[in-house]
Design an enzyme around this catalytic site. Structure first.
Site, PDB file in Angstrom:
ATOM      1  CG  HIS A   9      39.289  49.534  50.078  1.00  0.00           C
ATOM      2  ND1 HIS A   9      39.534  48.457  49.253  1.00  0.00           N
ATOM      3  CD2 HIS A   9      37.959  49.776  49.971  1.00  0.00           C
ATOM      4  CE1 HIS A   9      38.426  48.059  48.673  1.00  0.00           C
ATOM      5  NE2 HIS A   9      37.443  48.851  49.093  1.00  0.00           N
ATOM      6  CD  GLU A  79      31.208  51.197  48.271  1.00  0.00           C
ATOM      7  OE1 GLU A  79      30.756  52.352  48.420  1.00  0.00           O
ATOM      8  OE2 GLU A  79      32.037  50.878  47.399  1.00  0.00           O
TER       9      GLU A  79
END
Length: 220
Positions: A9, A79
């Site tokens: 990202h 994550e």
């Protein structure tokens, strides 16, 4: 054979400042949005068959800006759970644990629902994602794109290459980049790493959040 494309990202305030960011859902900065949009021509040149994205908004927004339509949310792409190190910098951790290194030591437990993950646990989750996409890669119905986060994608890279989870330390991954894992002689192999779009120019890298200074990125 299809290739595996890994998209980290774009920049957030916490990634810019070196804070460990797992479940805290920080939005992209203006620079992060430009980074994500700059990936569009790189990805448009590929024949994409499947796109999976982390459930976190920073990853989903990156997929949108990069032109990855019909992305399917994959909870396994979240994550690494940093537990008690969420929102903490490596420098702060080193004040009490000077030799701490994420890929070797894992994290301490955090609040309820966030016990943290060991390197082995992150590796096992990466294996589950790889098991899901394995048939897609074998059938050559187009590239498989995973949009997610630095530390987890580094672990996933290690596992795809047949390495232990801790070997993810070898693969620095910058914000707003796309990397490719293909094959050579039937075995997974790196094809390109840390490739960014044409704009914006990169800023100086923050020291690695994993506990060691990052090495220079390789863009191809």
């Amino acid at each position: 054979m299809a290739e595996l494309l890994l998209v980290r990202h774009g920049e957030t305030e916490w990634s810019r400042d070196g804070l460990h960011t797992s479940w805290t859902d920080k939005p992209l900065t203006a620079r992060g949005e430009r980074q994500a949009a700059a990936l569009r021509p790189l990805l448009a040149a590929r024949r994409v068959g499947h796109v999976l994205v982390s459930p976190l908004a920073r990853a989903r927004r990156t997929a949108e800006l990069a032109g990855l339509r019909d992305a399917v949310v994959e909870p396994g792409l979240r994550e690494w759970d940093y537990g008690g190190y969420e929102g903490v910098t490596t420098a702060e951790i080193h004040r009490t644990r000077p030799d701490w290194f994420l890929f070797d030591d894992g994290v301490v437990p955090g609040p309820a629902g966030h016990p943290g993950e060991s390197p082995a646990e992150a590796g096992a989750r990466a294996d589950r994602v790889l098991a899901r996409i394995g048939p897609w890669l074998d059938e050559d119905g187009g590239d498989v794109v995973l949009v997610g986060h630095a530390h987890f994608l580094r672990v996933l890279t290690a596992r795809r290459l047949g390495l232990p989870p801790a070997a993810g330390a070898l693969f620095r991954l910058d914000t707003g980049t796309v990397s490719r894992i293909g094959t050579e002689h039937g075995r997974p192999a790196l094809v390109a790493w840390n490739a960014a779009g044409a704009a914006p120019a990169r800023d100086a890298a923050v020291p690695g959040q994993d506990g060691r200074a990052g090495t220079a990125a390789v863009s191809v």
